[in-house]
Design a protein around this motif. Structure first.
Motif, PDB file in Angstrom:
ATOM      1  N   ARG B 273       0.828  -1.196   0.000  1.00  2.21           N
ATOM      2  CA  ARG B 273       0.000   0.000   0.000  1.00  2.21           C
ATOM      3  C   ARG B 273       0.873   1.261   0.000  1.00  2.21           C
ATOM      4  O   ARG B 273       0.597   2.226  -0.700  1.00  2.21           O
ATOM      5  CB  ARG B 273      -0.883  -0.031   1.238  1.00  2.21           C
ATOM      6  CG  ARG B 273      -2.041   0.904   1.176  1.00  2.21           C
ATOM      7  CD  ARG B 273      -2.870   0.793   2.446  1.00  2.21           C
ATOM      8  NE  ARG B 273      -3.411   2.105   2.735  1.00  2.21           N
ATOM      9  CZ  ARG B 273      -4.446   2.605   2.078  1.00  2.21           C
ATOM     10  NH1 ARG B 273      -5.043   1.923   1.136  1.00  2.21           N
ATOM     11  NH2 ARG B 273      -4.884   3.808   2.373  1.00  2.21           N
ATOM     12  N   GLU B 274       1.949   1.173   0.782  1.00  3.73           N
ATOM     13  CA  GLU B 274       2.864   2.309   0.871  1.00  3.73           C
ATOM     14  C   GLU B 274       3.485   2.638  -0.489  1.00  3.73           C
ATOM     15  O   GLU B 274       3.621   3.805  -0.859  1.00  3.73           O
ATOM     16  CB  GLU B 274       3.954   1.950   1.885  1.00  3.73           C
ATOM     17  CG  GLU B 274       4.929   3.046   2.164  1.00  3.73           C
ATOM     18  CD  GLU B 274       5.917   2.586   3.229  1.00  3.73           C
ATOM     19  OE1 GLU B 274       5.465   2.089   4.283  1.00  3.73           O
ATOM     20  OE2 GLU B 274       7.127   2.699   2.987  1.00  3.73           O
ATOM     21  N   ILE B 277       0.996   4.539  -2.433  1.00  2.28           N
ATOM     22  CA  ILE B 277       0.936   5.941  -2.006  1.00  2.28           C
ATOM     23  C   ILE B 277       2.111   6.725  -2.604  1.00  2.28           C
ATOM     24  O   ILE B 277       1.950   7.826  -3.125  1.00  2.28           O
ATOM     25  CB  ILE B 277       0.993   6.035  -0.453  1.00  2.28           C
ATOM     26  CG1 ILE B 277      -0.169   5.277   0.180  1.00  2.28           C
ATOM     27  CG2 ILE B 277       1.030   7.487  -0.008  1.00  2.28           C
ATOM     28  CD1 ILE B 277      -1.532   5.847  -0.085  1.00  2.28           C
ATOM     29  N   ARG B 279       3.771   6.099  -5.271  1.00  2.00           N
ATOM     30  CA  ARG B 279       3.520   6.323  -6.705  1.00  2.00           C
ATOM     31  C   ARG B 279       2.494   7.445  -6.881  1.00  2.00           C
ATOM     32  O   ARG B 279       2.654   8.303  -7.751  1.00  2.00           O
ATOM     33  CB  ARG B 279       3.007   5.048  -7.365  1.00  2.00           C
ATOM     34  CG  ARG B 279       3.993   3.900  -7.436  1.00  2.00           C
ATOM     35  CD  ARG B 279       5.234   4.239  -8.223  1.00  2.00           C
ATOM     36  NE  ARG B 279       4.937   4.731  -9.578  1.00  2.00           N
ATOM     37  CZ  ARG B 279       4.564   3.959 -10.589  1.00  2.00           C
ATOM     38  NH1 ARG B 279       4.492   2.655 -10.426  1.00  2.00           N
ATOM     39  NH2 ARG B 279       4.302   4.472 -11.766  1.00  2.00           N
ATOM     40  N   ALA B 280       1.452   7.424  -6.034  1.00  2.00           N
ATOM     41  CA  ALA B 280       0.419   8.451  -6.139  1.00  2.00           C
ATOM     42  C   ALA B 280       0.986   9.836  -5.838  1.00  2.00           C
ATOM     43  O   ALA B 280       0.525  10.836  -6.370  1.00  2.00           O
ATOM     44  CB  ALA B 280      -0.732   8.135  -5.194  1.00  2.00           C
ATOM     45  N   LEU B 281       2.016   9.886  -4.996  1.00  4.27           N
ATOM     46  CA  LEU B 281       2.641  11.171  -4.675  1.00  4.27           C
ATOM     47  C   LEU B 281       3.614  11.606  -5.763  1.00  4.27           C
ATOM     48  O   LEU B 281       4.280  12.618  -5.639  1.00  4.27           O
ATOM     49  CB  LEU B 281       3.389  11.078  -3.335  1.00  4.27           C
ATOM     50  CG  LEU B 281       2.519  10.853  -2.092  1.00  4.27           C
ATOM     51  CD1 LEU B 281       3.390  10.717  -0.848  1.00  4.27           C
ATOM     52  CD2 LEU B 281       1.522  12.001  -1.916  1.00  4.27           C
ATOM     53  N   GLY B 282       3.734  10.776  -6.799  1.00  2.32           N
ATOM     54  CA  GLY B 282       4.538  11.191  -7.946  1.00  2.32           C
ATOM     55  C   GLY B 282       5.902  10.529  -8.050  1.00  2.32           C
ATOM     56  O   GLY B 282       6.713  10.915  -8.877  1.00  2.32           O
ATOM     57  N   TRP B 283       6.149   9.521  -7.219  1.00  2.00           N
ATOM     58  CA  TRP B 283       7.430   8.819  -7.339  1.00  2.00           C
ATOM     59  C   TRP B 283       7.463   8.031  -8.646  1.00  2.00           C
ATOM     60  O   TRP B 283       6.506   7.336  -8.983  1.00  2.00           O
ATOM     61  CB  TRP B 283       7.620   7.851  -6.173  1.00  2.00           C
ATOM     62  CG  TRP B 283       8.224   8.497  -4.971  1.00  2.00           C
ATOM     63  CD1 TRP B 283       8.053   9.783  -4.559  1.00  2.00           C
ATOM     64  CD2 TRP B 283       9.087   7.869  -4.020  1.00  2.00           C
ATOM     65  NE1 TRP B 283       8.752   9.992  -3.398  1.00  2.00           N
ATOM     66  CE2 TRP B 283       9.392   8.843  -3.053  1.00  2.00           C
ATOM     67  CE3 TRP B 283       9.625   6.595  -3.899  1.00  2.00           C
ATOM     68  CZ2 TRP B 283      10.234   8.566  -1.978  1.00  2.00           C
ATOM     69  CZ3 TRP B 283      10.445   6.317  -2.824  1.00  2.00           C
ATOM     70  CH2 TRP B 283      10.750   7.306  -1.879  1.00  2.00           C
ATOM     71  N   ARG B 284       8.582   8.139  -9.342  1.00  2.00           N
ATOM     72  CA  ARG B 284       8.773   7.331 -10.550  1.00  2.00           C
ATOM     73  C   ARG B 284       9.093   5.889 -10.141  1.00  2.00           C
ATOM     74  O   ARG B 284       9.583   5.653  -9.031  1.00  2.00           O
ATOM     75  CB  ARG B 284       9.955   7.869 -11.368  1.00  2.00           C
ATOM     76  CG  ARG B 284       9.682   9.192 -12.040  1.00  2.00           C
ATOM     77  CD  ARG B 284      10.968   9.858 -12.425  1.00  2.00           C
ATOM     78  NE  ARG B 284      11.731  10.184 -11.232  1.00  2.00           N
ATOM     79  CZ  ARG B 284      13.023  10.491 -11.241  1.00  2.00           C
ATOM     80  NH1 ARG B 284      13.703  10.491 -12.361  1.00  2.00           N
ATOM     81  NH2 ARG B 284      13.641  10.781 -10.114  1.00  2.00           N
ATOM     82  N   THR B 285       8.848   4.958 -11.050  1.00  2.00           N
ATOM     83  CA  THR B 285       9.193   3.565 -10.731  1.00  2.00           C
ATOM     84  C   THR B 285      10.690   3.465 -10.443  1.00  2.00           C
ATOM     85  O   THR B 285      11.118   2.652  -9.644  1.00  2.00           O
ATOM     86  CB  THR B 285       8.858   2.624 -11.892  1.00  2.00           C
ATOM     87  OG1 THR B 285       9.328   3.196 -13.090  1.00  2.00           O
ATOM     88  CG2 THR B 285       7.381   2.385 -11.992  1.00  2.00           C
ATOM     89  N   PRO B 364      -0.262   1.313  -9.267  1.00  2.00           N
ATOM     90  CA  PRO B 364      -0.469   2.216  -8.130  1.00  2.00           C
ATOM     91  C   PRO B 364      -1.914   2.182  -7.617  1.00  2.00           C
ATOM     92  O   PRO B 364      -2.122   2.196  -6.407  1.00  2.00           O
ATOM     93  CB  PRO B 364      -0.102   3.596  -8.673  1.00  2.00           C
ATOM     94  CG  PRO B 364       0.232   3.442 -10.106  1.00  2.00           C
ATOM     95  CD  PRO B 364       0.307   1.994 -10.443  1.00  2.00           C
ATOM     96  N   ALA B 365      -2.885   2.111  -8.527  1.00  2.00           N
ATOM     97  CA  ALA B 365      -4.280   2.115  -8.079  1.00  2.00           C
ATOM     98  C   ALA B 365      -4.590   0.862  -7.256  1.00  2.00           C
ATOM     99  O   ALA B 365      -5.240   0.933  -6.220  1.00  2.00           O
ATOM    100  CB  ALA B 365      -5.210   2.219  -9.276  1.00  2.00           C
ATOM    101  N   ILE B 368      -2.931   1.086  -3.833  1.00  2.00           N
ATOM    102  CA  ILE B 368      -3.607   1.983  -2.893  1.00  2.00           C
ATOM    103  C   ILE B 368      -4.812   1.296  -2.274  1.00  2.00           C
ATOM    104  O   ILE B 368      -5.114   1.476  -1.100  1.00  2.00           O
ATOM    105  CB  ILE B 368      -4.049   3.272  -3.611  1.00  2.00           C
ATOM    106  CG1 ILE B 368      -2.829   4.150  -3.854  1.00  2.00           C
ATOM    107  CG2 ILE B 368      -5.083   4.020  -2.801  1.00  2.00           C
ATOM    108  CD1 ILE B 368      -3.111   5.316  -4.741  1.00  2.00           C
ATOM    109  N   ARG B 369      -5.500   0.463  -3.072  1.00  2.00           N
ATOM    110  CA  ARG B 369      -6.683  -0.233  -2.554  1.00  2.00           C
ATOM    111  C   ARG B 369      -6.311  -1.432  -1.683  1.00  2.00           C
ATOM    112  O   ARG B 369      -7.149  -1.998  -1.011  1.00  2.00           O
ATOM    113  CB  ARG B 369      -7.553  -0.724  -3.716  1.00  2.00           C
ATOM    114  CG  ARG B 369      -8.281   0.378  -4.462  1.00  2.00           C
ATOM    115  CD  ARG B 369      -9.071  -0.198  -5.612  1.00  2.00           C
ATOM    116  NE  ARG B 369      -9.615   0.818  -6.508  1.00  2.00           N
ATOM    117  CZ  ARG B 369     -10.795   1.406  -6.353  1.00  2.00           C
ATOM    118  NH1 ARG B 369     -11.551   1.084  -5.327  1.00  2.00           N
ATOM    119  NH2 ARG B 369     -11.223   2.305  -7.213  1.00  2.00           N
TER     120      ARG B 369
END
Ligand SMILES: Nc1ncnc2c1ncn2[C@@H]1O[C@H](COP(=O)(O)OP(=O)(O)OP(=O)(O)O)[C@@H](O)[C@H]1O
Ligand SMILES: [Mg+2]
Lengths: 234, 371
Positions: B273-274, B277, B279-285, B364-365, B368-369
């Protein structure tokens, strides 16, 4: 390019299915948000609210339809990470702060993707904490903060890279009403101050009512179409 | 906060797990480094042996299984003396038997007349007298261990030898043993007329390697030992040691790699999950990859440092045993520690590639779930 320059988010006929098409989480959504607007989305559980936010945040790719943000189609963006980092700030129901980091350090996590120096990152984190009234909690870890305080850190984190848009998915869903109201006040405040566009999903009527406009969703659609069903309060 | 420190703080989230993994990898690295130290020490001892007495090079029998099994005859020595560039040839017969409490006491039989060339600097007493039969010179290490002084007698193979001198060459094997009259050693070893190695002193200005090559060419049954690389010609032991060392290193890399993989797979799964998050905050792979690889690398670097320290401690402890210290002095050379470090880095990469790939590939989606 979208025709209206002031439409920040423009979702057109977006369809998103799961389980090989058996679940239609988004079933032809049309949804527009203007610059600086605060729009709330409500609707029963499972109607597709989170899926819509994820699609706008480019976390999920729609099966069909297009989403324009700031006039650009997001699926055509070369660098989605950059888009997520710079254009969108996300807030979730759970704060999702990293447990091993202090409040200030948590705020710096999204800044790794920018070219800020370590000291600039720290300064920016202090600024943000002051913005959410937590100037004195910079060195505290999530376990040393109350639920409301954690969520305020998460709000500050969403603002870290100065995005024009904040997407919040039930940000007060896990808080009692007092802490929820406090967090909402902070969010509302920074939204006005920083003139950001805010899209917020909430079940709470009171919170939804605070928005400039409320949109109802049902079964993967904006109920009765965006314009007709939305109450404009502006 | 720097990214490196962030990576380090992630390791501290599961202190016990991190600690145990570090310990496991450290033990692997300790094995590799300690073994490396001993192989190097054995090599150094062998090198000292082939260049003993200030010789330019040594000559042994080609194809011997072990340096001490090499045998040269008087004819071989005579053939070597034929070369114009050769100033002097000292034949030395080596024997190993129990003396005092040391079961591996080295005895070097040398013609007392050769001691003018074969350097064994005296710290006390004098060299063997010409024609002496029952005299012995002890290395300072051996003298210390036996508690023997000038005038004392030392028993070897039921024969008594009188200590006339104590020498210090700086070479562990020599100083842990003794020099005796060649005739006496040939006698009790029943190797009349034979020596183990010939030590060659060349005239000044001689191209040593060229001469050694020429000798080997003209006498295929002789092996010239100019440096350690030549030792394989008369000694398989070091090659076996090298092979064992390599095998254990490879084993350590695989065992360590699996330990790291286990730890990192767990770390990635429980933080699914982290990662969503982030990735959602914009971290690149790429940054996710860096974080996972960084955690593994840091884990293994800590293990490399810890393991190396442990290896030094271990080798220091082992040479506390007199029987070990008699023929080995630990040689701490940079290459063994670099090998330990290389094992650490290989272990990290081997163990982290799969978990890092898993972490980077998460949608990422979905992440997050993830509950
Ligand atoms: N990864 C997935 N796989 C399968 N189905 C999914 C997945 N993600 C969401 N769904 C389904 O899509 C639909 C919309 O889900 P979504 O999470 O957007 O609802 P929601 O409106 O946010 O609900 P809630 O108010 O409970 O958070 C639901 O029926 C959900 O079960
Ligand atoms: Mg939801």
């Amino acid at each position: 390019m979208s025709e209206q320059p002031d439409t920040v988010i423009d979702v057109r006929n977006v369809v998103k299915t799961y389980d090989e098409g058996r679940t239609r989480a988004l079933d032809g959504v049309n949804f527009q948000v203007e610059r600086g607007e605060f729009v709330s989305i409500t609707g029963p559980s499972g109607c597709g609210k989170s899926t819509l936010l994820h699609a706008i945040a480019a976390l999920e790719r729609p099966d069909s339809g297009t989403i324009y943000v700031n006039g650009d189609e997001i699926t055509s963006q070369r660098d989605l990470s950059r888009y997520r980092a710079r254009s969108i700030g996300l807030i979730f129901q759970l704060h999702n702060l990293l447990p091993n980091l202090t409040a200030s350090e948590n705020l710096q996590v999204p800044m790794y993707e920018t070219d800020l120096s370590a000291s600039a990152r720290r300064r920016r984190a202090e600024e943000l904490l002051a913005l959410v009234d937590l100037g004195d909690k910079a060195g505290k870890r999530p376990t040393q903060l109350s639920g409301g305080e954690r969520q305020r850190v998460a709000i500050a984190r969403a603002l870290a890279n100065d995005p024009g848009i904040i997407l919040a998915d039930e940000p007060t869903g896990n808080l009692d009403s007092k802490a929820g109201q406090q967090a909402m006040a902070v969010l509302r405040n920074v939204q006005r101050q920083q003139a950001v566009t805010l899209v917020l999903v909430s079940h709470n009527r009171q919170i939804a009512a605070a928005a400039d406009r409320t949109v109802y969703m049902l079964d993967g659609k904006i109920a009765e179409g965006d314009a007709a069903a939305s109450e404009r309060r502006a | 906060m720097s990214f490196t420190f962030f990576i380090f703080s992630n390791l501290l989230r599961q202190k016990v797990r991190t600690g145990l993994t570090v310990l496991g990898i450290s033990i692997g690295i300790t094995t590799v480094v300690a073994l490396g130290i001993f192989v190097n020490s054995a090599k150094a001892a062998t090198e000292e042996l082939i260049l003993a007495g200030g010789a330019d090079f040594a000559v042994g029998r080609a194809g011997s299984a072990d340096l001490t099994f090499s045998t040269l005859t008087a004819d071989d020595l005579a053939a070597l003396r034929e070369y114009d560039e050769v100033e002097h040839v000292s034949g030395v017969l080596m024997a190993i038997s129990k003396v005092g409490s040391n079961p591996y006491f080295f005895q070097f039989g040398i013609d007392p007349n050769d001691l003018d060339f074969f350097e064994a600097p005296l710290v006390e007493g004098e060299t063997l007298a010409a024609g002496a039969e029952n005299q012995i010179m002890l290395g300072d290490g051996a003298a210390g261990q036996l508690g023997a002084e000038i005038g004392d007698t030392v028993e070897i193979r039921d024969l008594s030898f009188v200590v006339v001198g104590i020498y210090d060459t700086g070479a562990t094997t020599f100083d842990g043993g003794a020099i005796l009259p060649l005739a006496a050693v040939q006698d009790y070893e029943r190797k009349q007329g034979l020596v183990t190695l010939a030590y060659i002193h060349t005239r000044s200005g001689t191209e040593v390697q060229a001469l050694a090559d020429r000798i080997e060419e003209e006498h295929p049954n002789l092996a010239t030992l100019v440096d350690l690389a030549d030792v394989g010609d008369v000694d398989q032991g070091l090659q076996i040691l090298d092979a064992v060392n390599l095998g254990i290193t490879i084993l350590a890399v695989f065992i360590g790699g699996i330990a790291v993989m286990n730890t990192m797979v767990m770390a990635v799964f429980e933080r699914t999950r982290e990662f969503g998050i982030l990735r959602a905050l914009g971290w690149r792979t790429r940054r996710i990859l860096q974080m996972v690889l960084g955690e593994a690398l840091l884990l293994c670097l800590i293990a490399a440092v810890f393991g190396s320290i442990l290896a030094v401690a271990l080798t220091q402890m082992i040479v506390l045993f007199p029987t070990v210290s008699a023929f080995i002095t630990p040689h701490y050379t940079l290459d063994v520690f670099l090998r330990g470090l290389a094992v650490g880095i290989s272990v990290a990469l081997l163990g982290a590639i799969y978990p890092a790939y898993r972490a980077a590939r998460l949608s990422p989606a979905q992440a997050i779930r993830y509950e």
